[in-house]
Design a protein around this motif. Sequence first.
Motif, PDB file in Angstrom:
ATOM      1  N   SER A 122      37.639  24.265  43.658  1.00 46.93           N
ATOM      2  CA  SER A 122      37.918  24.317  42.093  1.00 46.93           C
ATOM      3  C   SER A 122      37.758  25.848  41.794  1.00 46.93           C
ATOM      4  O   SER A 122      38.525  26.368  40.854  1.00 46.93           O
ATOM      5  N   ILE A 123      37.252  26.777  42.479  1.00 43.63           N
ATOM      6  CA  ILE A 123      37.081  27.996  41.983  1.00 43.63           C
ATOM      7  C   ILE A 123      38.270  28.620  42.607  1.00 43.63           C
ATOM      8  O   ILE A 123      38.377  30.143  42.226  1.00 43.63           O
ATOM      9  N   ILE A 124      39.199  28.207  43.412  1.00 42.32           N
ATOM     10  CA  ILE A 124      40.466  28.596  43.853  1.00 42.32           C
ATOM     11  C   ILE A 124      40.167  29.602  45.025  1.00 42.32           C
ATOM     12  O   ILE A 124      40.921  29.701  46.263  1.00 42.32           O
ATOM     13  N   GLY A 125      39.560  30.583  44.712  1.00 45.97           N
ATOM     14  CA  GLY A 125      39.243  31.904  45.868  1.00 45.97           C
ATOM     15  C   GLY A 125      38.278  32.678  45.282  1.00 45.97           C
ATOM     16  O   GLY A 125      37.604  32.411  44.170  1.00 45.97           O
ATOM     17  N   GLY A 126      37.776  33.827  45.993  1.00 45.30           N
ATOM     18  CA  GLY A 126      36.999  34.586  45.377  1.00 45.30           C
ATOM     19  C   GLY A 126      35.594  33.870  45.830  1.00 45.30           C
ATOM     20  O   GLY A 126      35.318  33.064  46.611  1.00 45.30           O
ATOM     21  N   LEU A 127      34.317  34.524  45.138  1.00 46.65           N
ATOM     22  CA  LEU A 127      33.123  34.030  45.259  1.00 46.65           C
ATOM     23  C   LEU A 127      32.174  34.004  44.053  1.00 46.65           C
ATOM     24  O   LEU A 127      32.289  34.529  43.077  1.00 46.65           O
ATOM     25  N   ILE A 128      31.162  32.895  43.872  1.00 43.71           N
ATOM     26  CA  ILE A 128      30.303  33.133  42.846  1.00 43.71           C
ATOM     27  C   ILE A 128      28.791  33.598  43.574  1.00 43.71           C
ATOM     28  O   ILE A 128      28.722  32.553  44.689  1.00 43.71           O
ATOM     29  N   ARG A 135      23.916  35.380  38.007  1.00 43.78           N
ATOM     30  CA  ARG A 135      25.003  34.872  38.250  1.00 43.78           C
ATOM     31  C   ARG A 135      25.913  35.941  38.205  1.00 43.78           C
ATOM     32  O   ARG A 135      26.383  36.379  37.261  1.00 43.78           O
ATOM     33  N   ARG A 136      26.708  35.981  39.437  1.00 40.34           N
ATOM     34  CA  ARG A 136      28.159  36.839  39.334  1.00 40.34           C
ATOM     35  C   ARG A 136      29.063  36.133  39.963  1.00 40.34           C
ATOM     36  O   ARG A 136      29.230  35.482  40.868  1.00 40.34           O
ATOM     37  N   ASP A 137      30.319  35.961  39.055  1.00 35.14           N
ATOM     38  CA  ASP A 137      31.247  35.085  39.103  1.00 35.14           C
ATOM     39  C   ASP A 137      32.426  36.023  39.306  1.00 35.14           C
ATOM     40  O   ASP A 137      32.945  36.728  38.748  1.00 35.14           O
ATOM     41  N   ALA A 138      32.955  36.036  40.797  1.00 38.34           N
ATOM     42  CA  ALA A 138      34.217  37.012  41.140  1.00 38.34           C
ATOM     43  C   ALA A 138      35.126  35.948  41.627  1.00 38.34           C
ATOM     44  O   ALA A 138      35.680  36.075  42.545  1.00 38.34           O
ATOM     45  N   SER A 139      35.082  34.678  40.991  1.00 35.55           N
ATOM     46  CA  SER A 139      36.128  33.739  41.568  1.00 35.55           C
ATOM     47  C   SER A 139      37.691  33.796  40.750  1.00 35.55           C
ATOM     48  O   SER A 139      37.546  34.226  39.756  1.00 35.55           O
ATOM     49  N   VAL A 140      38.484  33.267  41.585  1.00 34.70           N
ATOM     50  CA  VAL A 140      39.972  33.302  40.932  1.00 34.70           C
ATOM     51  C   VAL A 140      39.987  32.583  39.702  1.00 34.70           C
ATOM     52  O   VAL A 140      40.615  33.144  38.764  1.00 34.70           O
ATOM     53  N   ARG A 141      39.230  31.402  39.808  1.00 40.04           N
ATOM     54  CA  ARG A 141      39.067  30.628  38.444  1.00 40.04           C
ATOM     55  C   ARG A 141      38.585  31.244  37.044  1.00 40.04           C
ATOM     56  O   ARG A 141      39.044  31.417  36.049  1.00 40.04           O
TER      57      ARG A 141
END
Length: 160
Positions: A122-128, A135-141
């Motif tokens: 569900s995050i589509i791409g990138g990473l968390i 927490r660092r959220d670099a997800s596409v979502r």
Amino acid sequence: MASTQISDRLEKRKLETYARTLLEAAKTEGRVYENLAPLKAEADASPEVLSVLSQMAANGDLDKLSDVLDLYSEMADGDQQTVGVTVTTAVPLDHELRALITQKCELDLGCNVFLIERVDPSIIGGLILSANGRRRDASVRHQLEQAGKVMTRNATNSEV
């Protein structure tokens, strides 16, 4: 009122079934009273412990529980220099990306890192990345959600 009573009875029946199943199994193995201590520990367990036990059960690894406990104790006692970093990606990491993420985290944190990998499409791409309560959220979502907020905010302030 009647539906509440039925619901309460069903819940009680479910609990009795669990308890009876454990008791009958313990009788067969001659461990009726020996099972009380682990059951109490399980009942008092944190959500993290229950989650790991659930995953171990799903993977058929409950027979490894004593080894996990030994390793956990060893790590808790002596391995203060390693930080567990949870990395969530949309697809499983390959060896190169795992090494790159580990290296980057070790540089940023200034210590050894152990990656705990999770896959969440569900995050589509990138990473968390999560470590030490941060927490660092670099997800596409996340980026799409942020873009949506900017667009909504701009739309309400726009004269167009």
